[in-house]
Design a protein around this motif. Structure first.
Motif, PDB file in Angstrom:
ATOM      1  N   THR A  48     -45.172 -66.298  86.849  1.00 29.07           N
ATOM      2  CA  THR A  48     -44.047 -65.832  86.048  1.00 29.07           C
ATOM      3  C   THR A  48     -43.511 -64.541  86.645  1.00 29.07           C
ATOM      4  O   THR A  48     -44.241 -63.797  87.307  1.00 29.07           O
ATOM      5  CB  THR A  48     -44.413 -65.593  84.564  1.00 29.07           C
ATOM      6  N   VAL A  49     -42.230 -64.311  86.395  1.00 25.85           N
ATOM      7  CA  VAL A  49     -41.586 -63.069  86.806  1.00 25.85           C
ATOM      8  C   VAL A  49     -40.769 -62.544  85.639  1.00 25.85           C
ATOM      9  O   VAL A  49     -40.334 -63.316  84.783  1.00 25.85           O
ATOM     10  CB  VAL A  49     -40.656 -63.253  88.038  1.00 25.85           C
ATOM     11  N   THR A  50     -40.581 -61.248  85.625  1.00 25.13           N
ATOM     12  CA  THR A  50     -39.674 -60.673  84.643  1.00 25.13           C
ATOM     13  C   THR A  50     -38.247 -61.007  85.071  1.00 25.13           C
ATOM     14  O   THR A  50     -37.981 -61.279  86.250  1.00 25.13           O
ATOM     15  CB  THR A  50     -39.883 -59.155  84.538  1.00 25.13           C
ATOM     16  N   LEU A  77     -39.893 -67.756  83.832  1.00 25.07           N
ATOM     17  CA  LEU A  77     -39.546 -66.401  83.419  1.00 25.07           C
ATOM     18  C   LEU A  77     -40.509 -65.927  82.348  1.00 25.07           C
ATOM     19  O   LEU A  77     -40.866 -66.676  81.432  1.00 25.07           O
ATOM     20  CB  LEU A  77     -38.124 -66.351  82.854  1.00 25.07           C
ATOM     21  N   GLU A  78     -40.914 -64.682  82.464  1.00 23.98           N
ATOM     22  CA  GLU A  78     -41.755 -64.044  81.463  1.00 23.98           C
ATOM     23  C   GLU A  78     -40.920 -63.850  80.185  1.00 23.98           C
ATOM     24  O   GLU A  78     -39.702 -63.696  80.244  1.00 23.98           O
ATOM     25  CB  GLU A  78     -42.228 -62.689  82.004  1.00 23.98           C
ATOM     26  N   VAL A  79     -41.555 -63.853  79.043  1.00 24.32           N
ATOM     27  CA  VAL A  79     -40.860 -63.612  77.781  1.00 24.32           C
ATOM     28  C   VAL A  79     -40.224 -62.216  77.849  1.00 24.32           C
ATOM     29  O   VAL A  79     -40.913 -61.232  78.149  1.00 24.32           O
ATOM     30  CB  VAL A  79     -41.844 -63.702  76.595  1.00 24.32           C
ATOM     31  N   SER A  84     -40.972 -53.983  77.755  1.00 25.20           N
ATOM     32  CA  SER A  84     -42.104 -54.460  78.559  1.00 25.20           C
ATOM     33  C   SER A  84     -41.982 -54.019  80.014  1.00 25.20           C
ATOM     34  O   SER A  84     -40.928 -53.562  80.460  1.00 25.20           O
ATOM     35  CB  SER A  84     -42.224 -55.984  78.472  1.00 25.20           C
ATOM     36  N   LEU A  85     -43.056 -54.170  80.741  1.00 27.40           N
ATOM     37  CA  LEU A  85     -43.122 -53.755  82.141  1.00 27.40           C
ATOM     38  C   LEU A  85     -42.053 -54.468  82.965  1.00 27.40           C
ATOM     39  O   LEU A  85     -41.899 -55.684  82.868  1.00 27.40           O
ATOM     40  CB  LEU A  85     -44.515 -54.069  82.697  1.00 27.40           C
ATOM     41  N   GLU A  86     -41.346 -53.710  83.777  1.00 27.28           N
ATOM     42  CA  GLU A  86     -40.269 -54.265  84.607  1.00 27.28           C
ATOM     43  C   GLU A  86     -40.773 -54.659  85.986  1.00 27.28           C
ATOM     44  O   GLU A  86     -41.818 -54.197  86.425  1.00 27.28           O
ATOM     45  CB  GLU A  86     -39.147 -53.234  84.752  1.00 27.28           C
ATOM     46  N   ARG A  87     -40.000 -55.520  86.642  1.00 30.94           N
ATOM     47  CA  ARG A  87     -40.242 -55.973  88.023  1.00 30.94           C
ATOM     48  C   ARG A  87     -41.706 -56.399  88.223  1.00 30.94           C
ATOM     49  O   ARG A  87     -42.386 -55.916  89.126  1.00 30.94           O
ATOM     50  CB  ARG A  87     -39.819 -54.894  89.014  1.00 30.94           C
ATOM     51  N   CYS A  88     -42.154 -57.294  87.382  1.00 33.00           N
ATOM     52  CA  CYS A  88     -43.552 -57.708  87.374  1.00 33.00           C
ATOM     53  C   CYS A  88     -43.692 -59.198  87.696  1.00 33.00           C
ATOM     54  O   CYS A  88     -42.968 -60.033  87.155  1.00 33.00           O
ATOM     55  CB  CYS A  88     -44.158 -57.412  86.010  1.00 33.00           C
ATOM     56  N   ALA A 112     -48.769 -52.757  87.449  1.00 31.91           N
ATOM     57  CA  ALA A 112     -49.285 -53.739  86.487  1.00 31.91           C
ATOM     58  C   ALA A 112     -50.673 -53.369  85.964  1.00 31.91           C
ATOM     59  O   ALA A 112     -51.151 -53.978  85.008  1.00 31.91           O
ATOM     60  CB  ALA A 112     -49.316 -55.124  87.123  1.00 31.91           C
ATOM     61  N   GLN A 113     -51.293 -52.377  86.530  1.00 30.42           N
ATOM     62  CA  GLN A 113     -52.614 -51.948  86.040  1.00 30.42           C
ATOM     63  C   GLN A 113     -52.542 -51.502  84.584  1.00 30.42           C
ATOM     64  O   GLN A 113     -53.540 -51.589  83.871  1.00 30.42           O
ATOM     65  CB  GLN A 113     -53.167 -50.830  86.914  1.00 30.42           C
ATOM     66  N   VAL A 114     -51.368 -51.067  84.139  1.00 30.03           N
ATOM     67  CA  VAL A 114     -51.223 -50.624  82.741  1.00 30.03           C
ATOM     68  C   VAL A 114     -51.322 -51.783  81.758  1.00 30.03           C
ATOM     69  O   VAL A 114     -51.586 -51.575  80.579  1.00 30.03           O
ATOM     70  CB  VAL A 114     -49.902 -49.862  82.508  1.00 30.03           C
TER      71      VAL A 114
END
Length: 122
Positions: A48-50, A77-79, A84-88, A112-114
């Protein structure tokens, strides 16, 4: 033998083809190395991607890797949750294994560690 899921995520700095492809390979290689698996062990990979990453399909990078040609891949696509975290880029790797659930090593890299600090290596 059981089917287990291995999660992972990584961020990229820009919405460009090469950084997206490189990050996907880095993340998958990390999951493979940390879990001692080979493509033959893999049932499938969900990618999935943002919504802000639309320069390429991350699965293209996996498809070009040696011995990954036959592994089923699916991109989505990510929800789009506000804040939410961008460019993930996220991966869910389904693997045939004798390992127990607690033995699976999930990989979170870069920003993405967060997402899962409890699963991020110290």
């Amino acid at each position: 033998m059981s089917v287990r899921g291995i999660r992972g995520a990584i961020t990229v700095d820009v919405n460009e083809e090469q950084p997206i492809l490189r990050a996907t390979i880095e993340l998958l290689n990390g999951i493979v190395a940390d879990n001692g698996i080979v493509p033959e062990d893999i049932c499938s990979v969900m990618v999935t991607v943002t919504g802000d990453l639309d320069a390429t399909f991350p699965a293209r990078a996996i498809r070009q890797m040696s011995d990954w040609e036959l592994v089923p891949l699916m991109c989505a696509l990510e929800v789009p949750v506000k804040g939410s975290l961008e460019r993930c880029i996220r991966l869910m790797v389904h693997v045939n294994t004798e390992k127990k659930q607690h033995e699976m090593r999930h990989v979170y890299l870069g920003g993405a560690q967060v997402l899962r600090p409890d699963l991020t290596k110290a």
